[in-house]
Design a protein around this motif. Structure first.
Motif, PDB file in Angstrom:
ATOM      1  N   TYR A   1       0.959  -1.137  -0.063  1.00 44.37           N
ATOM      2  CA  TYR A   1      -0.276   0.047  -0.552  1.00 44.37           C
ATOM      3  C   TYR A   1       0.785   1.318   0.677  1.00 44.37           C
ATOM      4  O   TYR A   1       0.283   2.690   0.071  1.00 44.37           O
ATOM      5  CB  TYR A   1      -0.623   0.291   1.268  1.00 44.37           C
ATOM      6  CG  TYR A   1      -1.637  -1.277   1.283  1.00 44.37           C
ATOM      7  CD1 TYR A   1      -2.990  -1.130  -0.091  1.00 44.37           C
ATOM      8  CD2 TYR A   1      -1.809  -2.435   1.860  1.00 44.37           C
ATOM      9  CE1 TYR A   1      -4.205  -1.778   0.443  1.00 44.37           C
ATOM     10  CE2 TYR A   1      -2.689  -3.480   1.758  1.00 44.37           C
ATOM     11  CZ  TYR A   1      -3.729  -3.570   0.527  1.00 44.37           C
ATOM     12  OH  TYR A   1      -4.866  -3.987   0.802  1.00 44.37           O
ATOM     13  N   GLY A  10      -5.786  -1.247   3.352  1.00 44.54           N
ATOM     14  CA  GLY A  10      -3.694  -0.321   3.035  1.00 44.54           C
ATOM     15  C   GLY A  10      -4.627   0.719   4.881  1.00 44.54           C
ATOM     16  O   GLY A  10      -3.813   1.868   4.657  1.00 44.54           O
ATOM     17  N   SER A  62      -4.710  -7.148  -1.046  1.00 47.33           N
ATOM     18  CA  SER A  62      -3.327  -7.284  -1.369  1.00 47.33           C
ATOM     19  C   SER A  62      -3.309  -8.772  -1.806  1.00 47.33           C
ATOM     20  O   SER A  62      -2.346  -9.022  -2.820  1.00 47.33           O
ATOM     21  CB  SER A  62      -2.084  -6.895  -0.279  1.00 47.33           C
ATOM     22  OG  SER A  62      -2.743  -8.388   0.374  1.00 47.33           O
ATOM     23  N   SER A  64      -7.521  -6.000   4.500  1.00 49.80           N
ATOM     24  CA  SER A  64      -5.765  -5.084   3.807  1.00 49.80           C
ATOM     25  C   SER A  64      -5.413  -6.425   3.180  1.00 49.80           C
ATOM     26  O   SER A  64      -5.169  -6.843   2.132  1.00 49.80           O
ATOM     27  CB  SER A  64      -5.197  -4.491   4.629  1.00 49.80           C
ATOM     28  OG  SER A  64      -5.682  -3.891   5.260  1.00 49.80           O
ATOM     29  N   THR A  78     -10.010   4.407   0.512  1.00 50.94           N
ATOM     30  CA  THR A  78      -9.191   3.492  -0.225  1.00 50.94           C
ATOM     31  C   THR A  78      -8.044   4.488   0.584  1.00 50.94           C
ATOM     32  O   THR A  78      -6.675   3.975  -0.379  1.00 50.94           O
ATOM     33  CB  THR A  78      -9.243   4.131  -1.602  1.00 50.94           C
ATOM     34  OG1 THR A  78      -8.300   5.252  -1.809  1.00 50.94           O
ATOM     35  CG2 THR A  78      -9.702   3.741  -2.536  1.00 50.94           C
ATOM     36  N   LYS A 134      -2.444   7.730   2.575  1.00 51.97           N
ATOM     37  CA  LYS A 134      -1.307   7.000   2.907  1.00 51.97           C
ATOM     38  C   LYS A 134      -1.301   7.155   4.668  1.00 51.97           C
ATOM     39  O   LYS A 134      -0.212   7.470   5.260  1.00 51.97           O
ATOM     40  CB  LYS A 134      -0.533   6.812   2.618  1.00 51.97           C
ATOM     41  CG  LYS A 134       0.044   6.817   0.556  1.00 51.97           C
ATOM     42  CD  LYS A 134      -1.104   5.492   0.358  1.00 51.97           C
ATOM     43  CE  LYS A 134      -1.085   5.360  -1.747  1.00 51.97           C
ATOM     44  NZ  LYS A 134      -1.917   4.653  -1.647  1.00 51.97           N
TER      45      LYS A 134
END
Length: 243
Positions: free
Chosen positions: A22, A159, A185, A181, A136, A140
């Motif tokens: 991520y 993420g 992935s 998550s 989403t 980050k």
């Protein structure tokens, strides 16, 4: 509290997972909510120091106006004092920036459904964190929270690394990746692998077809003329007649 070697290993493994799948990389942006700040204040712990100890890397603690306002109204001045030293991200600011960069279906990450399961249990401060993460987590972010309702909701977003303060151990814990998550992935990795294999197969078949079309007809090879056998060229020994 000093970390055990086992916990340090698990923490590094979790960080590596989010880095790889991520792109959550240092310096980490950590959104710190009111519940986490309250827990630190109750145990007389420094939130910034505890987060640095757990992540063992550069990071920037982040707050929102709603978090500051909630602490101010509750007159929790110790937690409020720490929050004021964090980077202040205005509610919706990062969402608008991410929306401008996103294209196509990714633009839908800005939509926050207030009626999603568990949203009724969130305070205004927790809702500001939820809106910041979106669908989403394009910013980050990591989230440091002891709010169980918020943790359940964010666990459904792929993420999003979650941290919480374990009040018994008196230390911050980075939670292992949740099912959303991990599953996401795996799906992405599987899609990439499948796409690469199909491309290889296609190029391989095309190369075989091209080679077959350009192949020249077989021509009989002429036998090479062999040279004189050196053994045959040796002079014959003359016989001596002995009488």
């Amino acid at each position: 509290m000093k970390q055990s070697a086992k916990h340090r290993k698990e923490c590094k493994k979790t960080i590596s997972f989010f880095k790889l799948h991520y792109s959550v990389k240092p310096p980490f942006s950590v959104v710190v909510d009111t519940s986490f700040l309250r827990a630190c204040a109750d145990l007389d712990l420094q939130p910034r120091h505890e987060l640095l100890t757990e992540l063992d890397d550069k990071m920037t603690p982040i707050t929102t106006p709603a978090i500051l306002e909630e602490l101010r109204q509750a007159k929790e001045w110790s937690a409020h004092k720490h929050a004021k030293t964090f980077f202040l991200l205005k509610d919706g600011q990062e969402i608008r920036q991410s929306e401008e960069k996103a294209e196509g279906p990714q633009r839908r990450h800005t939509v926050f459904v207030a009626c999603e399961p568990g949203a009724d249990d969130l305070t205004d401060a927790a809702l500001s964190v939820r809106r910041l993460i979106g669908n989403t987590n394009s910013g980050k972010y990591m989230v440091a929270t002891n709010d169980k309702a918020l943790r359940r909701i964010l666990n459904r977003v792929p993420g999003v690394p979650l941290l919480h303060l374990d009040e018994d151990l008196r230390r911050v814990i980075l939670t292992k990746p949740g099912p959303a998550s991990v599953e996401h992935s795996q799906n992405v990795s599987r899609a990439k692998t499948t796409g690469e294999l199909r491309a290889v197969d296609k190029s391989y078949i095309e190369s075989l077809s091209a080679a077959s079309a350009e192949k020249e007809p077989d021509v009989k090879r002429k036998r090479k003329v062999k040279g004189v056998n050196p053994m045959a060229a040796k002079k014959k020994k003359q016989k001596v007649d002995i009488r």
